[in-house]
Design a protein around this motif. Structure first.
Motif, PDB file in Angstrom:
ATOM      1  N   TYR A 111     -10.176  -7.400  -8.435  1.00  0.00           N
ATOM      2  CA  TYR A 111     -10.522  -6.013  -9.012  1.00  0.00           C
ATOM      3  C   TYR A 111     -10.649  -6.186 -10.684  1.00  0.00           C
ATOM      4  CZ  TYR A 111     -10.661  -3.466  -4.872  1.00  0.00           C
ATOM      5  OH  TYR A 111     -10.771  -3.108  -3.664  1.00  0.00           O
ATOM      6  N   GLN A 170     -16.252  -6.056  -7.631  1.00  0.00           N
ATOM      7  CA  GLN A 170     -15.248  -6.729  -7.006  1.00  0.00           C
ATOM      8  C   GLN A 170     -15.496  -8.199  -6.583  1.00  0.00           C
ATOM      9  OE1 GLN A 170     -15.471  -3.115  -5.692  1.00  0.00           O
ATOM     10  NE2 GLN A 170     -14.639  -3.183  -7.901  1.00  0.00           N
ATOM     11  N   LYS A 228       0.944  -1.221  -0.025  1.00  0.00           N
ATOM     12  CA  LYS A 228      -0.128   0.118  -0.098  1.00  0.00           C
ATOM     13  C   LYS A 228       0.782   1.212  -0.098  1.00  0.00           C
ATOM     14  CE  LYS A 228      -3.989  -2.197   1.665  1.00  0.00           C
ATOM     15  NZ  LYS A 228      -4.574  -3.050   2.877  1.00  0.00           N
ATOM     16  N   LYS A 268      -8.125   0.336  -9.348  1.00  0.00           N
ATOM     17  CA  LYS A 268      -8.990   0.439 -10.221  1.00  0.00           C
ATOM     18  C   LYS A 268      -8.504   1.398 -11.593  1.00  0.00           C
ATOM     19  CE  LYS A 268     -13.127   0.295  -7.305  1.00  0.00           C
ATOM     20  NZ  LYS A 268     -14.377   0.915  -6.908  1.00  0.00           N
ATOM     21  N   ARG A 309      -6.714  -7.178  -3.985  1.00  0.00           N
ATOM     22  CA  ARG A 309      -6.341  -6.460  -3.036  1.00  0.00           C
ATOM     23  C   ARG A 309      -7.539  -6.689  -1.999  1.00  0.00           C
ATOM     24  NH1 ARG A 309      -7.231  -1.073  -0.913  1.00  0.00           N
ATOM     25  NH2 ARG A 309      -5.378  -0.062  -0.350  1.00  0.00           N
ATOM     26  N   ASP A 310      -6.770  -6.900  -0.839  1.00  0.00           N
ATOM     27  CA  ASP A 310      -7.607  -6.886   0.683  1.00  0.00           C
ATOM     28  C   ASP A 310      -8.634  -7.894   0.341  1.00  0.00           C
ATOM     29  OD1 ASP A 310      -6.119  -5.072   1.905  1.00  0.00           O
ATOM     30  OD2 ASP A 310      -7.223  -3.628   1.265  1.00  0.00           O
ATOM     31  N   THR A 360      -4.733   2.827  -2.393  1.00  0.00           N
ATOM     32  CA  THR A 360      -5.978   2.947  -2.098  1.00  0.00           C
ATOM     33  C   THR A 360      -6.743   2.052  -3.180  1.00  0.00           C
ATOM     34  OG1 THR A 360      -6.369   4.703  -3.925  1.00  0.00           O
ATOM     35  CG2 THR A 360      -5.631   5.592  -1.566  1.00  0.00           C
ATOM     36  N   GLU A 361      -8.012   1.718  -2.756  1.00  0.00           N
ATOM     37  CA  GLU A 361      -8.883   1.112  -3.792  1.00  0.00           C
ATOM     38  C   GLU A 361      -9.112   1.611  -5.275  1.00  0.00           C
ATOM     39  OE1 GLU A 361     -13.695  -0.103  -3.903  1.00  0.00           O
ATOM     40  OE2 GLU A 361     -12.495  -0.430  -2.091  1.00  0.00           O
TER      41      GLU A 361
END
Length: 136
Positions: free
Chosen positions: A61, A98, A14, A26, A56-57, A21-22
């Motif tokens: 995505y 997602q 990160k 994207k 991610r997490d 970030t998300e």
């Protein structure tokens, strides 16, 4: 027919070099992979792949269709110092929804997770609309 090698890579970095970030992941899938990075995806693993899904997490995505793989060049190393393999992306797909790794009974990804064509098809169905970007 050639069995495609489909791998899910986790992106836990990160920092600014990773995906802080998300929105960053994207944007990377929708535009940056071609606009900023000229279709060169640097990763810290060296697995052979035809398709790479980015997570991610615990969420997937989108995915890349890989044209070929190369040894990292000096610029790749500058962009992402831990790079061990550079994948040349022919097509990038961003998912509207997602997809939770848990929906595939995948708990944690360490060093990439290979999946089957059937699992990949399930992921694409769960993803809803898929926004496509193609190498120019």
């Amino acid at each position: 027919m050639h069995q495609r090698r489909i791998i899910i890579y986790g992106h836990g970095d990160k920092s600014a070099e990773g995906f802080p970030t998300e929105e960053a992941i994207k944007e990377y899938l929708a535009h940056d992979i071609f606009d900023k990075y000229k279709g060169r995806y640097q990763y810290s693993q060296q697995k052979l792949a035809d398709i790479i899904l980015l997570s991610r997490d615990g969420l997937i995505y989108g995915h890349f269709k890989i044209s070929r793989m190369e040894k990292p060049n000096e610029n790749d190393k500058k962009i992402y110092p831990p790079v061990r393999k550079t994948y040349i992306v022919g097509e990038s797909s961003l998912y509207q929804n997602q997809v939770a790794l848990s929906s595939l009974n995948i708990e944690k990804i360490q060093f990439g997770k290979s999946i089957s064509e059937q699992e990949f098809e399930t992921i694409k169905k769960l993803a809803g609309k898929i926004e496509l970007a193609i190498s120019r």
